[in-house]
Design a protein around this motif. Structure first.
Motif, PDB file in Angstrom:
ATOM      1  N   TYR A  66     -29.429 -26.290 -21.764  1.00  0.00           N
ATOM      2  CA  TYR A  66     -29.078 -25.826 -23.109  1.00  0.00           C
ATOM      3  C   TYR A  66     -29.643 -26.739 -24.200  1.00  0.00           C
ATOM      4  O   TYR A  66     -29.611 -27.965 -24.092  1.00  0.00           O
ATOM      5  CB  TYR A  66     -27.558 -25.743 -23.254  1.00  0.00           C
ATOM      6  CG  TYR A  66     -26.932 -24.768 -22.293  1.00  0.00           C
ATOM      7  CD1 TYR A  66     -26.899 -23.398 -22.578  1.00  0.00           C
ATOM      8  CD2 TYR A  66     -26.391 -25.195 -21.075  1.00  0.00           C
ATOM      9  CE1 TYR A  66     -26.338 -22.495 -21.693  1.00  0.00           C
ATOM     10  CE2 TYR A  66     -25.829 -24.296 -20.180  1.00  0.00           C
ATOM     11  CZ  TYR A  66     -25.812 -22.947 -20.499  1.00  0.00           C
ATOM     12  OH  TYR A  66     -25.258 -22.055 -19.617  1.00  0.00           O
ATOM     13  N   THR A  67     -30.144 -26.098 -25.254  1.00  0.00           N
ATOM     14  CA  THR A  67     -30.588 -26.832 -26.441  1.00  0.00           C
ATOM     15  C   THR A  67     -29.378 -27.059 -27.338  1.00  0.00           C
ATOM     16  O   THR A  67     -28.683 -26.109 -27.708  1.00  0.00           O
ATOM     17  CB  THR A  67     -31.659 -26.043 -27.214  1.00  0.00           C
ATOM     18  OG1 THR A  67     -32.794 -25.850 -26.363  1.00  0.00           O
ATOM     19  CG2 THR A  67     -32.084 -26.793 -28.463  1.00  0.00           C
ATOM     20  N   CYS A  68     -29.130 -28.314 -27.667  1.00  0.00           N
ATOM     21  CA  CYS A  68     -27.938 -28.656 -28.442  1.00  0.00           C
ATOM     22  C   CYS A  68     -28.314 -29.247 -29.796  1.00  0.00           C
ATOM     23  O   CYS A  68     -29.335 -29.918 -29.940  1.00  0.00           O
ATOM     24  CB  CYS A  68     -27.079 -29.655 -27.675  1.00  0.00           C
ATOM     25  SG  CYS A  68     -26.413 -29.019 -26.119  1.00  0.00           S
ATOM     26  N   PHE A  69     -27.463 -28.974 -30.774  1.00  0.00           N
ATOM     27  CA  PHE A  69     -27.641 -29.489 -32.120  1.00  0.00           C
ATOM     28  C   PHE A  69     -26.547 -30.514 -32.411  1.00  0.00           C
ATOM     29  O   PHE A  69     -25.420 -30.391 -31.935  1.00  0.00           O
ATOM     30  CB  PHE A  69     -27.567 -28.351 -33.147  1.00  0.00           C
ATOM     31  CG  PHE A  69     -28.716 -27.387 -33.055  1.00  0.00           C
ATOM     32  CD1 PHE A  69     -29.800 -27.495 -33.917  1.00  0.00           C
ATOM     33  CD2 PHE A  69     -28.723 -26.382 -32.099  1.00  0.00           C
ATOM     34  CE1 PHE A  69     -30.866 -26.607 -33.825  1.00  0.00           C
ATOM     35  CE2 PHE A  69     -29.783 -25.495 -31.999  1.00  0.00           C
ATOM     36  CZ  PHE A  69     -30.867 -25.612 -32.859  1.00  0.00           C
ATOM     37  N   LYS A  70     -26.901 -31.474 -33.229  1.00  0.00           N
ATOM     38  CA  LYS A  70     -25.985 -32.569 -33.552  1.00  0.00           C
ATOM     39  C   LYS A  70     -25.109 -32.232 -34.755  1.00  0.00           C
ATOM     40  O   LYS A  70     -25.559 -31.631 -35.723  1.00  0.00           O
ATOM     41  CB  LYS A  70     -26.780 -33.843 -33.837  1.00  0.00           C
ATOM     42  CG  LYS A  70     -25.947 -35.091 -34.075  1.00  0.00           C
ATOM     43  CD  LYS A  70     -26.857 -36.288 -34.314  1.00  0.00           C
ATOM     44  CE  LYS A  70     -26.062 -37.569 -34.516  1.00  0.00           C
ATOM     45  NZ  LYS A  70     -26.958 -38.733 -34.741  1.00  0.00           N
ATOM     46  N   ALA A  71     -23.831 -32.621 -34.663  1.00  0.00           N
ATOM     47  CA  ALA A  71     -22.908 -32.480 -35.783  1.00  0.00           C
ATOM     48  C   ALA A  71     -22.055 -33.744 -35.846  1.00  0.00           C
ATOM     49  O   ALA A  71     -21.701 -34.315 -34.811  1.00  0.00           O
ATOM     50  CB  ALA A  71     -22.023 -31.246 -35.610  1.00  0.00           C
ATOM     51  N   LYS A 108     -30.069 -32.078 -38.249  1.00  0.00           N
ATOM     52  CA  LYS A 108     -31.299 -31.441 -37.775  1.00  0.00           C
ATOM     53  C   LYS A 108     -31.644 -31.844 -36.346  1.00  0.00           C
ATOM     54  O   LYS A 108     -32.393 -31.151 -35.660  1.00  0.00           O
ATOM     55  CB  LYS A 108     -32.465 -31.813 -38.691  1.00  0.00           C
ATOM     56  CG  LYS A 108     -32.291 -31.365 -40.127  1.00  0.00           C
ATOM     57  CD  LYS A 108     -33.466 -31.826 -40.975  1.00  0.00           C
ATOM     58  CE  LYS A 108     -33.287 -31.452 -42.437  1.00  0.00           C
ATOM     59  NZ  LYS A 108     -34.424 -31.925 -43.262  1.00  0.00           N
ATOM     60  N   GLU A 109     -31.100 -32.971 -35.901  1.00  0.00           N
ATOM     61  CA  GLU A 109     -31.475 -33.524 -34.592  1.00  0.00           C
ATOM     62  C   GLU A 109     -31.019 -32.613 -33.447  1.00  0.00           C
ATOM     63  O   GLU A 109     -29.919 -32.050 -33.484  1.00  0.00           O
ATOM     64  CB  GLU A 109     -30.844 -34.905 -34.438  1.00  0.00           C
ATOM     65  CG  GLU A 109     -31.329 -35.672 -33.221  1.00  0.00           C
ATOM     66  CD  GLU A 109     -30.744 -37.075 -33.162  1.00  0.00           C
ATOM     67  OE1 GLU A 109     -30.867 -37.712 -32.102  1.00  0.00           O
ATOM     68  OE2 GLU A 109     -30.158 -37.525 -34.179  1.00  0.00           O
ATOM     69  N   THR A 110     -31.883 -32.481 -32.438  1.00  0.00           N
ATOM     70  CA  THR A 110     -31.558 -31.673 -31.262  1.00  0.00           C
ATOM     71  C   THR A 110     -31.832 -32.463 -29.993  1.00  0.00           C
ATOM     72  O   THR A 110     -32.578 -33.447 -30.001  1.00  0.00           O
ATOM     73  CB  THR A 110     -32.390 -30.377 -31.216  1.00  0.00           C
ATOM     74  OG1 THR A 110     -33.776 -30.710 -31.046  1.00  0.00           O
ATOM     75  CG2 THR A 110     -32.203 -29.551 -32.469  1.00  0.00           C
ATOM     76  N   LYS A 111     -31.230 -32.027 -28.896  1.00  0.00           N
ATOM     77  CA  LYS A 111     -31.527 -32.573 -27.573  1.00  0.00           C
ATOM     78  C   LYS A 111     -31.066 -31.569 -26.531  1.00  0.00           C
ATOM     79  O   LYS A 111     -30.269 -30.656 -26.822  1.00  0.00           O
ATOM     80  CB  LYS A 111     -30.855 -33.927 -27.362  1.00  0.00           C
ATOM     81  CG  LYS A 111     -29.348 -33.892 -27.149  1.00  0.00           C
ATOM     82  CD  LYS A 111     -28.832 -35.284 -26.795  1.00  0.00           C
ATOM     83  CE  LYS A 111     -27.333 -35.280 -26.529  1.00  0.00           C
ATOM     84  NZ  LYS A 111     -26.839 -36.641 -26.156  1.00  0.00           N
ATOM     85  N   ASN A 112     -31.564 -31.715 -25.329  1.00  0.00           N
ATOM     86  CA  ASN A 112     -31.193 -30.828 -24.236  1.00  0.00           C
ATOM     87  C   ASN A 112     -30.090 -31.461 -23.396  1.00  0.00           C
ATOM     88  O   ASN A 112     -30.162 -32.634 -23.046  1.00  0.00           O
ATOM     89  CB  ASN A 112     -32.392 -30.520 -23.341  1.00  0.00           C
ATOM     90  CG  ASN A 112     -33.418 -29.642 -24.035  1.00  0.00           C
ATOM     91  OD1 ASN A 112     -33.074 -28.865 -24.920  1.00  0.00           O
ATOM     92  ND2 ASN A 112     -34.667 -29.772 -23.638  1.00  0.00           N
ATOM     93  N   ILE A 113     -29.098 -30.659 -23.091  1.00  0.00           N
ATOM     94  CA  ILE A 113     -28.067 -31.042 -22.125  1.00  0.00           C
ATOM     95  C   ILE A 113     -28.098 -29.986 -21.038  1.00  0.00           C
ATOM     96  O   ILE A 113     -27.717 -28.836 -21.272  1.00  0.00           O
ATOM     97  CB  ILE A 113     -26.673 -31.116 -22.771  1.00  0.00           C
ATOM     98  CG1 ILE A 113     -26.644 -32.197 -23.854  1.00  0.00           C
ATOM     99  CG2 ILE A 113     -25.605 -31.405 -21.707  1.00  0.00           C
ATOM    100  CD1 ILE A 113     -25.314 -32.329 -24.569  1.00  0.00           C
ATOM    101  N   GLY A 114     -28.611 -30.356 -19.881  1.00  0.00           N
ATOM    102  CA  GLY A 114     -28.829 -29.371 -18.833  1.00  0.00           C
ATOM    103  C   GLY A 114     -29.865 -28.359 -19.276  1.00  0.00           C
ATOM    104  O   GLY A 114     -30.949 -28.729 -19.749  1.00  0.00           O
TER     105      GLY A 114
END
Length: 263
Positions: free
Chosen positions: A147-152, A139-145
């Protein structure tokens, strides 16, 4: 939180459906980082040389790569720059690298990959099928540049060539559904979006720039130079060569240290 997560997955699926009617190409730039634990015994490496040695190790582990990708193919390789020697001599201190990475080509449609590797000056072409990577979507997310990114996450199991023990290596990926391409650096793939960051054990590859549909297009070519082997065959050859290096390494010379880098 659960509703938000389910909504995100729905958006991912929607983006994939929309993108199926158009081709997306791009170039993603990555920088590599590696955590390493090196104990510089003063009996082996003179104190006045330790700073230079650590600097040389850092240069070997921090590099820049490019991923040229389309919806079905990709190629990942180190960016062209001034060539660096595989060994650095600094008043008797030596840093050496084996198993250097060259070019990694993937064909998602044909479910195969070809990776070019340099092992002690000899080129190998590792050809094999892409394995099903069973990711756990978090469920965790973070921004890279931008873009919104999801954790796997997932765990890779391998066998220690000397002890026969099973080694479990944790792998963490951050992917973005905003770029609906199921690929990433090296042979990492299988997620609903481009992988912008991957941490495999102590190695991390972080995307610093993405250019979509570049004017000059993308260059995706399969490497062809090198001895053709399977991944299993290459691992056996590499283990044998590294064992020979350890057995033949000079002992007690007081001024040398070997640091092996494997990408």
């Amino acid at each position: 939180m659960l509703k938000k997560y389910l909504l995100s997955i729905f958006i991912c699926c929607f983006i994939f459906q929309v993108s199926s009617s158009q081709e997306i190409t791009g170039i993603a730039t990555y920088k590599s980082f590696m955590k390493f634990d090196v104990e510089l015994d003063s009996m082996q490496v003179p104190k006045e040389l330790q700073a230079d040695l650590l600097k040389a190790i850092k240069q070997q582990t921090q590099k820049e790569y490019e991923l040229h990708f389309s919806s079905t193919e990709s190629v990942f390789k180190e960016k062209e720059q001034l060539a660096q020697p595989s060994a650095n001599f600094m008043s008797g201190a030596m840093v050496s690298s084996t198993g250097g990475f060259g070019v990694s080509y993937k064909n998602l449609k044909e479910n195969r990959y070809v990776t070019q590797r340099d092992l002690l000056g000899k080129l190998f072409l590792i050809s094999d099928t892409l394995k099903n990577q069973e990711w756990s979507l978090e469920k965790e997310t973070k921004n890279i540049g931008d873009y919104t990114c999801f954790k796997a996450t997932r765990v890779r199991t391998s066998e220690d060539t000397e002890t026969g023990e099973t080694i479990e290596t944790p792998i963490t990926a951050w992917y973005t559904p905003q770029i609906p391409i199921a690929t990433g650096p090296f042979t990492y793939d299988g997620l609903p979006g481009l992988i912008l960051e991957i941490t495999d054990g102590k190695s991390t590859y972080l995307c610093s720039q993405v250019v979509l549909n570049p004017k000059n297009g993308v260059k995706i070519e399969q490497p062809k130079k090198g001895k053709k082997v399977s991944n299993e065959e290459f691992e056996e050859i590499q283990a044998k060569k590294m064992k020979e290096m350890r057995e033949n390494a000079p002992v007690g010379d007081g001024n040398s240290i070997e640091f092996t880098i494997q990408n």
